[in-house]
Write a protein that holds these residues in place. Structure first.
Motif, short mmCIF file in Angstrom:
data_model
loop_
_atom_site.label_atom_id
_atom_site.label_comp_id
_atom_site.label_asym_id
_atom_site.label_seq_id
_atom_site.Cartn_x
_atom_site.Cartn_y
_atom_site.Cartn_z
N THR A 273 0.82 -1.22 0.00
CA THR A 273 0.00 0.00 0.00
C THR A 273 0.86 1.27 0.00
OG1 THR A 273 -0.15 -0.03 2.41
CG2 THR A 273 -1.91 -1.14 1.18
N LEU A 274 2.18 1.13 0.02
CA LEU A 274 3.08 2.27 0.03
C LEU A 274 3.49 2.62 -1.40
CD1 LEU A 274 4.87 4.30 1.58
CD2 LEU A 274 6.64 2.54 1.57
N LEU A 275 3.12 3.80 -1.87
CA LEU A 275 3.52 4.26 -3.19
C LEU A 275 4.99 4.63 -3.15
CD1 LEU A 275 2.73 4.94 -6.09
CD2 LEU A 275 2.21 7.25 -5.30
N SER A 276 5.77 4.05 -4.03
CA SER A 276 7.22 4.26 -4.04
C SER A 276 7.65 4.82 -5.39
CB SER A 276 7.96 2.95 -3.78
OG SER A 276 7.58 2.42 -2.54
N HIS A 277 8.71 5.62 -5.38
CA HIS A 277 9.28 6.18 -6.61
C HIS A 277 10.65 5.56 -6.82
CE1 HIS A 277 6.24 9.35 -7.09
NE2 HIS A 277 6.16 9.25 -5.78
N TYR A 278 10.90 5.11 -8.04
CA TYR A 278 12.15 4.43 -8.37
C TYR A 278 12.86 5.18 -9.50
CZ TYR A 278 10.02 0.57 -5.82
OH TYR A 278 9.42 -0.21 -4.85
N ASN A 279 14.15 5.42 -9.34
CA ASN A 279 15.00 5.94 -10.41
C ASN A 279 15.72 4.73 -11.00
OD1 ASN A 279 14.48 8.74 -10.00
ND2 ASN A 279 15.77 8.64 -8.19
N LEU A 280 15.40 4.39 -12.24
CA LEU A 280 15.92 3.17 -12.84
C LEU A 280 16.94 3.47 -13.92
CD1 LEU A 280 12.44 1.50 -13.07
CD2 LEU A 280 14.25 0.93 -11.45
N HIS A 281 17.93 2.60 -14.04
CA HIS A 281 18.98 2.70 -15.04
C HIS A 281 19.12 1.33 -15.69
CE1 HIS A 281 19.78 5.75 -12.01
NE2 HIS A 281 20.40 6.43 -12.94
N GLN A 282 19.22 1.31 -17.01
CA GLN A 282 19.35 0.04 -17.71
C GLN A 282 20.49 0.13 -18.72
OE1 GLN A 282 15.69 -1.60 -19.31
NE2 GLN A 282 16.77 -2.25 -21.15
N LEU A 283 21.31 -0.89 -18.76
CA LEU A 283 22.41 -1.01 -19.72
C LEU A 283 22.38 -2.40 -20.33
CD1 LEU A 283 25.36 0.53 -17.69
CD2 LEU A 283 24.54 1.37 -19.89
N ASP A 284 22.78 -2.50 -21.59
CA ASP A 284 22.96 -3.81 -22.20
C ASP A 284 24.39 -4.25 -21.93
OD1 ASP A 284 20.40 -3.78 -23.25
OD2 ASP A 284 21.04 -2.92 -25.16
N ALA A 285 24.55 -5.52 -21.60
CA ALA A 285 25.88 -6.07 -21.33
C ALA A 285 25.93 -7.52 -21.80
CB ALA A 285 26.21 -5.98 -19.85
N THR A 286 27.10 -7.94 -22.17
CA THR A 286 27.35 -9.33 -22.51
C THR A 286 28.27 -9.90 -21.44
OG1 THR A 286 27.18 -8.83 -24.87
CG2 THR A 286 28.27 -10.90 -24.26
N VAL A 287 27.81 -10.97 -20.79
CA VAL A 287 28.58 -11.58 -19.71
C VAL A 287 28.93 -13.00 -20.13
CG1 VAL A 287 28.59 -12.20 -17.26
CG2 VAL A 287 27.31 -10.18 -18.03
N GLN A 288 30.21 -13.29 -20.17
CA GLN A 288 30.65 -14.63 -20.54
C GLN A 288 30.64 -15.54 -19.32
OE1 GLN A 288 34.48 -14.05 -22.30
NE2 GLN A 288 33.64 -13.29 -24.22
N GLY A 289 30.29 -16.80 -19.52
CA GLY A 289 30.37 -17.78 -18.45
C GLY A 289 29.09 -18.01 -17.68
N LEU A 290 28.00 -17.29 -18.01
CA LEU A 290 26.73 -17.52 -17.32
C LEU A 290 26.06 -18.77 -17.88
CD1 LEU A 290 25.17 -13.95 -17.13
CD2 LEU A 290 26.19 -15.26 -15.28
N PRO A 291 25.37 -19.53 -17.04
CA PRO A 291 24.66 -20.71 -17.55
C PRO A 291 23.50 -20.27 -18.43
CG PRO A 291 24.19 -20.36 -15.22
CD PRO A 291 25.24 -19.36 -15.60
N SER A 292 23.16 -21.09 -19.41
CA SER A 292 22.07 -20.74 -20.33
C SER A 292 20.71 -21.15 -19.77
CB SER A 292 22.29 -21.39 -21.69
OG SER A 292 22.35 -22.79 -21.55
#
Length: 94
Positions: free
Chosen positions: A23-42
């Motif tokens: 019930t609490l209205l919250s404000h979010y400052n969001l940031h998004q970047l594209d990245a390629t990460v090697q070694g993560l499981p598929s």
């Protein structure tokens, strides 16, 4: 290795009901970047960490973001609350 595409930076603000306090209205400052990460499981994977009471197991899986889960403005938040059968409350209301 991680390769970050700095030209993909996207910033925006959202107002929505808090996940922790619905019930609490919250404000979010969001940031998004594209990245390629090697070694993560598929596929799905798990991690664990120690706690005083033992081990905490985290289960992970990849998901695509669904547009209907992202609130972009206060009007959308109030509409979503009303559609769910609730009503926004004034501070201190019970």
């Amino acid at each position: 290795a991680v390769q970050v595409d700095l030209s993909s930076l996207r910033q925006w603000r959202e107002a929505r009901s808090s996940y922790s306090y619905p019930t609490l209205l919250s404000h979010y400052n969001l940031h998004q970047l594209d990245a390629t990460v090697q070694g993560l499981p598929s596929g799905s994977f798990q991690t664990s960490e120690r706690e005083a009471a033992g081990r905490l197991l985290h289960l992970w899986e990849w998901r695509r973001q669904r547009p209907e889960t992202a609130f972009n403005d206060l009007t959308t938040v109030l509409w979503a609350i009303a559609a769910a059968g609730g009503a926004p409350r004034a501070a201190g209301a019970r």
